[in-house]
Design a protein around this motif. Structure first.
Motif, PDB file in Angstrom:
ATOM      1  N   ALA A 195       1.056  -1.368  -0.053  1.00 26.91           N
ATOM      2  CA  ALA A 195       0.165  -0.112  -0.010  1.00 26.91           C
ATOM      3  C   ALA A 195       0.960   1.361  -0.016  1.00 26.91           C
ATOM      4  O   ALA A 195       0.561   2.275  -0.802  1.00 26.91           O
ATOM      5  CB  ALA A 195      -0.846   0.008   1.375  1.00 26.91           C
ATOM      6  N   LEU A 196       1.966   1.156   0.774  1.00 25.41           N
ATOM      7  CA  LEU A 196       2.932   2.293   0.815  1.00 25.41           C
ATOM      8  C   LEU A 196       3.516   2.768  -0.526  1.00 25.41           C
ATOM      9  O   LEU A 196       3.561   3.855  -1.156  1.00 25.41           O
ATOM     10  CB  LEU A 196       3.884   2.239   1.838  1.00 25.41           C
ATOM     11  CG  LEU A 196       4.924   3.333   2.164  1.00 25.41           C
ATOM     12  CD1 LEU A 196       4.456   4.489   2.483  1.00 25.41           C
ATOM     13  CD2 LEU A 196       5.973   2.709   3.175  1.00 25.41           C
ATOM     14  N   LEU A 197       4.176   1.461  -1.299  1.00 26.15           N
ATOM     15  CA  LEU A 197       4.578   1.700  -2.451  1.00 26.15           C
ATOM     16  C   LEU A 197       3.603   2.203  -3.705  1.00 26.15           C
ATOM     17  O   LEU A 197       4.049   3.355  -4.402  1.00 26.15           O
ATOM     18  CB  LEU A 197       5.252   0.466  -2.827  1.00 26.15           C
ATOM     19  CG  LEU A 197       6.466  -0.024  -2.412  1.00 26.15           C
ATOM     20  CD1 LEU A 197       6.787  -1.464  -2.572  1.00 26.15           C
ATOM     21  CD2 LEU A 197       7.574   0.833  -2.533  1.00 26.15           C
ATOM     22  N   LEU A 198       2.512   1.838  -3.535  1.00 26.54           N
ATOM     23  CA  LEU A 198       1.430   2.044  -4.612  1.00 26.54           C
ATOM     24  C   LEU A 198       1.079   3.964  -4.157  1.00 26.54           C
ATOM     25  O   LEU A 198       0.853   4.653  -5.303  1.00 26.54           O
ATOM     26  CB  LEU A 198       0.310   1.244  -4.529  1.00 26.54           C
ATOM     27  CG  LEU A 198      -0.765   1.572  -5.642  1.00 26.54           C
ATOM     28  CD1 LEU A 198      -0.304   1.624  -6.903  1.00 26.54           C
ATOM     29  CD2 LEU A 198      -1.927   0.635  -5.412  1.00 26.54           C
ATOM     30  N   ILE A 248       3.500  13.568   7.147  1.00 28.76           N
ATOM     31  CA  ILE A 248       2.661  13.709   6.023  1.00 28.76           C
ATOM     32  C   ILE A 248       1.323  14.189   6.538  1.00 28.76           C
ATOM     33  O   ILE A 248       0.797  14.938   5.786  1.00 28.76           O
ATOM     34  CB  ILE A 248       2.513  12.293   5.477  1.00 28.76           C
ATOM     35  CG1 ILE A 248       3.726  11.827   4.690  1.00 28.76           C
ATOM     36  CG2 ILE A 248       1.280  12.187   4.505  1.00 28.76           C
ATOM     37  CD1 ILE A 248       3.879  10.217   4.603  1.00 28.76           C
ATOM     38  N   ARG A 249       0.884  13.819   7.739  1.00 27.59           N
ATOM     39  CA  ARG A 249      -0.530  14.245   7.936  1.00 27.59           C
ATOM     40  C   ARG A 249      -0.675  15.754   8.405  1.00 27.59           C
ATOM     41  O   ARG A 249      -1.602  16.523   8.272  1.00 27.59           O
ATOM     42  CB  ARG A 249      -1.026  13.582   9.315  1.00 27.59           C
ATOM     43  CG  ARG A 249      -1.466  11.850   8.764  1.00 27.59           C
ATOM     44  CD  ARG A 249      -1.574  11.103   9.768  1.00 27.59           C
ATOM     45  NE  ARG A 249      -2.343   9.877   9.446  1.00 27.59           N
ATOM     46  CZ  ARG A 249      -2.430   8.799  10.165  1.00 27.59           C
ATOM     47  NH1 ARG A 249      -2.619   8.885  11.475  1.00 27.59           N
ATOM     48  NH2 ARG A 249      -2.975   7.709   9.550  1.00 27.59           N
ATOM     49  N   THR A 250       0.736  16.055   8.800  1.00 25.99           N
ATOM     50  CA  THR A 250       0.855  17.676   9.119  1.00 25.99           C
ATOM     51  C   THR A 250       0.733  18.346   7.961  1.00 25.99           C
ATOM     52  O   THR A 250       0.116  19.429   7.565  1.00 25.99           O
ATOM     53  CB  THR A 250       1.998  17.889   9.916  1.00 25.99           C
ATOM     54  OG1 THR A 250       1.890  17.042  11.205  1.00 25.99           O
ATOM     55  CG2 THR A 250       2.231  19.388  10.175  1.00 25.99           C
ATOM     56  N   LEU A 300       1.451   7.008  -6.736  1.00 24.27           N
ATOM     57  CA  LEU A 300       0.337   7.541  -7.235  1.00 24.27           C
ATOM     58  C   LEU A 300       0.445   9.024  -6.378  1.00 24.27           C
ATOM     59  O   LEU A 300      -0.577   9.710  -6.604  1.00 24.27           O
ATOM     60  CB  LEU A 300      -0.965   7.148  -6.710  1.00 24.27           C
ATOM     61  CG  LEU A 300      -1.253   5.491  -7.522  1.00 24.27           C
ATOM     62  CD1 LEU A 300      -2.580   4.965  -7.211  1.00 24.27           C
ATOM     63  CD2 LEU A 300      -1.218   5.802  -9.176  1.00 24.27           C
ATOM     64  N   ASN A 301       1.382   9.043  -5.753  1.00 24.54           N
ATOM     65  CA  ASN A 301       1.267  10.652  -4.929  1.00 24.54           C
ATOM     66  C   ASN A 301       0.081  10.787  -4.194  1.00 24.54           C
ATOM     67  O   ASN A 301      -0.282  11.915  -3.924  1.00 24.54           O
ATOM     68  CB  ASN A 301       1.792  11.854  -5.683  1.00 24.54           C
ATOM     69  CG  ASN A 301       2.238  12.887  -5.074  1.00 24.54           C
ATOM     70  OD1 ASN A 301       2.685  12.762  -4.012  1.00 24.54           O
ATOM     71  ND2 ASN A 301       1.877  14.204  -5.700  1.00 24.54           N
ATOM     72  N   PHE A 302      -0.236   9.759  -3.422  1.00 31.48           N
ATOM     73  CA  PHE A 302      -1.436   9.649  -2.713  1.00 31.48           C
ATOM     74  C   PHE A 302      -1.078  10.098  -1.129  1.00 31.48           C
ATOM     75  O   PHE A 302      -0.886   8.899  -0.291  1.00 31.48           O
ATOM     76  CB  PHE A 302      -2.202   8.415  -2.798  1.00 31.48           C
ATOM     77  CG  PHE A 302      -3.387   8.476  -2.061  1.00 31.48           C
ATOM     78  CD1 PHE A 302      -4.432   9.508  -1.963  1.00 31.48           C
ATOM     79  CD2 PHE A 302      -4.073   7.233  -1.462  1.00 31.48           C
ATOM     80  CE1 PHE A 302      -5.600   9.280  -1.297  1.00 31.48           C
ATOM     81  CE2 PHE A 302      -5.190   7.016  -0.718  1.00 31.48           C
ATOM     82  CZ  PHE A 302      -6.023   8.263  -0.767  1.00 31.48           C
ATOM     83  N   SER A 303      -1.033  11.088  -0.615  1.00 31.47           N
ATOM     84  CA  SER A 303      -0.409  11.473   0.737  1.00 31.47           C
ATOM     85  C   SER A 303      -1.120  10.704   1.699  1.00 31.47           C
ATOM     86  O   SER A 303      -0.652  10.163   2.780  1.00 31.47           O
ATOM     87  CB  SER A 303      -0.155  12.781   1.088  1.00 31.47           C
ATOM     88  OG  SER A 303      -1.550  13.570   0.847  1.00 31.47           O
ATOM     89  N   GLU A 304      -2.504  10.768   1.536  1.00 26.95           N
ATOM     90  CA  GLU A 304      -3.218  10.111   2.838  1.00 26.95           C
ATOM     91  C   GLU A 304      -3.041   8.567   2.833  1.00 26.95           C
ATOM     92  O   GLU A 304      -2.893   8.125   4.046  1.00 26.95           O
ATOM     93  CB  GLU A 304      -4.827  10.220   2.587  1.00 26.95           C
ATOM     94  CG  GLU A 304      -5.726   9.804   3.664  1.00 26.95           C
ATOM     95  CD  GLU A 304      -7.150   9.802   3.181  1.00 26.95           C
ATOM     96  OE1 GLU A 304      -8.107   8.947   3.161  1.00 26.95           O
ATOM     97  OE2 GLU A 304      -7.586  11.027   2.864  1.00 26.95           O
ATOM     98  N   GLY A 305      -3.001   7.836   1.693  1.00 31.45           N
ATOM     99  CA  GLY A 305      -2.356   6.523   1.792  1.00 31.45           C
ATOM    100  C   GLY A 305      -0.963   6.296   2.490  1.00 31.45           C
ATOM    101  O   GLY A 305      -0.843   5.423   3.305  1.00 31.45           O
ATOM    102  N   GLN A 306      -0.074   7.114   2.288  1.00 34.79           N
ATOM    103  CA  GLN A 306       1.072   7.084   2.692  1.00 34.79           C
ATOM    104  C   GLN A 306       1.183   7.117   4.057  1.00 34.79           C
ATOM    105  O   GLN A 306       1.754   6.537   4.808  1.00 34.79           O
ATOM    106  CB  GLN A 306       1.995   8.421   2.191  1.00 34.79           C
ATOM    107  CG  GLN A 306       2.423   8.019   0.851  1.00 34.79           C
ATOM    108  CD  GLN A 306       3.184   9.020   0.164  1.00 34.79           C
ATOM    109  OE1 GLN A 306       4.472   9.616   0.639  1.00 34.79           O
ATOM    110  NE2 GLN A 306       2.746   9.914  -1.018  1.00 34.79           N
TER     111      GLN A 306
END
Length: 783
Positions: A61-64, A104-106, A68-74
């Motif tokens: 999930a982290l690699l994907l 990331i969340r900040t 995709l530059n999906f910060s919430e997923g990271q």
């Protein structure tokens, strides 16, 4: 101690979850939805106790997400990795992942998730005794809670901050913070949170030695826990009360509290809690000088902790065994158990406990006059630098005595003076007595008779104080035990007296009964002769009258049955006609939706429509099966939590439409013995019913409790109040409320009728309560 942890999201039955999620992953496009599936799979693997697969899924999930530059997923992936490492006690790795998630969340200004990460980081720093860092992260969570105006988060943050202050011995600050959290919880009616706050507050006053105030707060905690039927909380507070009585030397009251806590733990099938109580009972007997009893209960604790695989508690149990063997003078057994405990706890970053064990090993070797080995253990204990004055004082005492044995008088003097300074600050009589004796001996050897005399006088004062203190304690103990035994004797005497009175009364009544029976028999014989002739004449007339009545009643019943059958047929025809129309409209809606390019909203509508159709058809078939008595129950044991989560997942397409949430207060290990397929349909129907009757953006709550071998389960939703007349008809076959189109389309009067039939088949009960906008369905099933 209360620590608020942000855990992985609750999952439904792990095996089912893993299978269904794996199927979803097959041939799924590389998009953000796939990331969410991988994260859910991480949770399922983790709950199935497969951490390696959980890490593999999370890493994917982290690699994907990065691709995709999906910060919430990271952020979510890093957070879950942090939790996995936290549970494995790999604190450095856990902190690293939480820091990545927080960064990331900040950046995304995702305040809610930032709060979760800060709380978990606070937990780790508390575990590592880094109270300054823990305080910082809990304060960050508090700031976020205030921004979001989230009273629950604010109250939880204050209580966690209160615990930090307690560990730092900043008791005034701790009390202020805990009271703030308690007041907030009381305002919003969060009784369990208020109970946790009072439980922590009791711990503060216990540390301060204000035992009456501590017990008062523990009792308040028990009051709140009992209101929400939180048996674990009741047991924990009761155990704390027992610990206070143990400190006060009140053996009978301490044992009474421990036994009450143990009964609760056994009834709740809480093995972890049982092990904790066993160890406390063992320590109670140890302090009372009953070493065989102490060993018995500590060994019970050890075996249970091994069974449930709690390494920290296993290591602690070995330490308690070692302490007991030391008191018994069995030094080799003490040494062996200390080493076992140390081997386990060294890998768990239990620094305080390690230092205590090293001190214990030093004490064993010192008692055997093996000074070189004793010195090694005491030096290692000092190197731990745990920051706890009591532990350091005991280490310095050991070093002073060991150097004295080795004739290292300067080193002994230095250690004794440092330890004496600490023991004076903490006002510990035993340490003061021991260290003043060491210092007196050293100054005699050095020829400094003035100081030797001064410390010898102090030693005598401390010895007298300790002797008086011990005597007072022993006298108090004897008085308490005497009172306890006298009370038992009086109760037994009263019981014997009552038994004697009762037996005499029974004998008197038997005599009266026998006399009455004899007279009655004589009277009966006379009466029968007269009555028999009259009865013969009347009997023929009664037979004829009974036959006429039976014929009349049979005719009436036949007429009523025909009328009811006609009514039911009319109802069924009407309901079947409505269902057919609804299904026709639903199918038309699905077909119309497939004519255009499918969108996410279209798919959701199709899913919801399909769910409604499936539930209508299933309910029709299930009710018909029960009516025809074609249902045979196949009972087995299963986890109620997993069944409820699976049912909620099945109704999620309807609940998502209203943005509803589910609040579960169900123990994860609570088992139910029933037909799992039938009960699954029951909970699907009840949850869909709750969804349909709920206002938007509300929460559906499910709670359970056990009483008298019965499982009580309540499902509560917030919506329009249902009238008493409707409640009386809710479980009738084919009855439906026509107050709204939503009710008409969803229920058709079959769902709740099925629930009633299913629960009755399990020898249970079901009822509906509607009050002040809250609709509660209560289930009672054999456990």
């Amino acid at each position: 101690m209360l620590l608020f942890l942000t855990l992985l999201n609750p999952a439904y039955s792990q095996n089912q979850a893993i299978d269904s999620l794996q199927q979803l992953l097959n041939n799924h496009p590389q998009d953000t939805e796939k990331i969410q599936i991988l994260l859910e799979l991480t949770t399922a693997y983790y709950k199935a106790n497969e951490p390696i697969k959980a890490i593999e899924s999370d890493s994917a999930a982290l690699l994907l997400s990065e691709k995709l530059n999906f910060s919430e997923g990271q952020g979510d992936a890093y957070h879950k990795l942090g939790i996995i490492k936290l549970r494995a006690a790999e604190y450095d790795e856990s902190l690293k992942y939480f820091e990545e998630a927080l960064t990331i969340r900040t950046q995304d200004q995702d305040l809610k998730r930032m709060s979760y990460t800060n709380i978990n980081m606070g937990v780790i720093y508390m575990t590592l005794n880094d109270y300054e860092s823990a305080d910082y992260h809990y304060n960050e969570a508090l700031k976020i809670g205030k921004k979001l105006n989230d009273t629950v988060s604010i109250g939880g943050a204050y209580i966690n901050l209160g615990i930090v202050s307690m560990e730092l011995a900043n008791y005034d600050t701790s009390i202020a913070r805990l009271n703030k959290g308690i007041e907030l919880y009381k305002i919003i009616g969060a009784k369990r949170g208020a109970g946790d706050g009072y439980n922590c507050l009791g711990g503060v006053y216990q540390d301060l030695g204000e035992y009456d105030t501590a017990i008062l707060n523990y009792q308040k905690a028990i009051g709140f826990y009992e209101q929400v039927k939180n048996v674990r909380g009741v047991s924990a507070a009761t155990l704390n009360i027992g610990n206070i009585h143990r400190r006060q030397g009140n053996f009978p009251k301490a044992l009474e509290a421990y036994q009450k806590a143990l009964e609760i733990k056994i009834e709740a099938l809480d093995k972890k809690g049982q092990a904790l109580v066993f160890s406390n009972i063992g320590l109670l007997y140890q302090g009372h000088g009953e070493y065989e009893k102490a060993l018995e209960y500590i060994n019970k604790s050890l075996e249970l902790n091994k069974e449930i695989q709690i390494s920290r508690r296993v290591g602690q149990a070995y330490t308690y065994l070692a302490e007991t063997y030391t008191e018994m003078g069995e030094f080799q057994k003490a040494y062996d158990n200390y080493i076992r405990g140390l081997e386990i706890l060294q890998n768990l970053t239990a620094v305080k406990t390690e230092a205590n064990i090293l001190n214990g090993l030093g004490k064993v070797k010192l008692a055997q006059k093996e000074y070189a080995e004793a010195l090694t253990f005491y030096q290692k204990a000092k190197e731990k630098d745990v920051g706890v004055l009591l532990i350091l004082g005991e280490t310095l005492e050991g070093l002073a005595l060991t150097h004295l044995g080795l004739k290292n008088y300067n080193s002994s003097e230095k250690a004794a003076l440092a330890g004496y300074k600490i023991s004076q600050e903490l006002e510990i009589l035993e340490l003061n007595q021991s260290l003043t004796s060491v210092l007196s001996q050293i100054y005699v050897i050095k020829g400094n008779y003035k100081k030797a005399y001064e410390f010898e006088k102090l030693h005598k004062i401390y010895s007298d104080s300790l002797f008086n203190s011990e005597n007072i304690k022993k006298l108090t103990q004897l008085e308490l035990e005497y009172a306890f035994n006298e009370e038992k004797k009086q109760l037994l005497a009263d019981q014997e007296k009552n038994d004697l009175i009762l037996q005499n009364e029974l004998n008197r009544r038997k005599l009266i009964q026998y006399s009455a029976i004899g007279g009655g028999i004589l009277f009966l014989l006379l009466f029968l002769n007269v009555y028999r002739s009259y009865r013969r004449k009347k009997k023929d007339n009664e037979i004829i009258q009974d036959q006429n009545r039976n014929i009349t009643m049979a005719a009436a019943k036949l007429k009523a049955s025909n009328e009811r059958l006609s009514e039911l047929n009319s109802l069924k025809e009407g309901v079947n006609h409505m269902i057919a129309n609804d299904m026709k409209q639903s199918v038309s809606s699905i077909l119309d939706s497939t004519k255009e390019e499918p969108t996410e909203l279209t798919l959701q509508n199709i899913n919801r429509t399909g769910t409604v159709m499936l539930n209508l058809v299933t309910n029709m078939l299930d009710v018909q099966a029960f009516e025809e008595q074609n249902v045979k129950l196949n009972k087995e044991k299963f986890l109620l939590m997993e069944l409820i989560e699976n049912a909620w997942f099945q109704s999620s397409s309807l609940s998502d439409l209203k943005s509803l949430k589910l609040n579960l207060e169900v123990p994860k290990d609570l088992e139910l013995h029933a037909d799992i397929q039938v009960m699954h349909r029951v909970f699907v129907n009840l949850l869909i019913n709750a969804v349909n009757h709920s206002f938007e953006n509300e929460t559906i709550s499910i709670s359970t409790s056990l009483a008298n071998n019965q499982l009580l389960c309540s499902i509560t939703s917030i919506g329009e109040e249902v009238s008493e007349d409707h409640i009386k008809k809710l479980f009738d076959n084919y009855w439906e409320s026509v107050e709204s189109e939503i009710e008409r389309a969803a229920a058709k009067g079959l769902g709740l009728a099925y629930c009633k039939m299913a629960v009755d088949a399990h020898s249970g009960k079901i009822k509906v309560i509607s009050q002040a906008g809250k609709i509660t369905v209560e289930l009672q099933l054999p456990h």
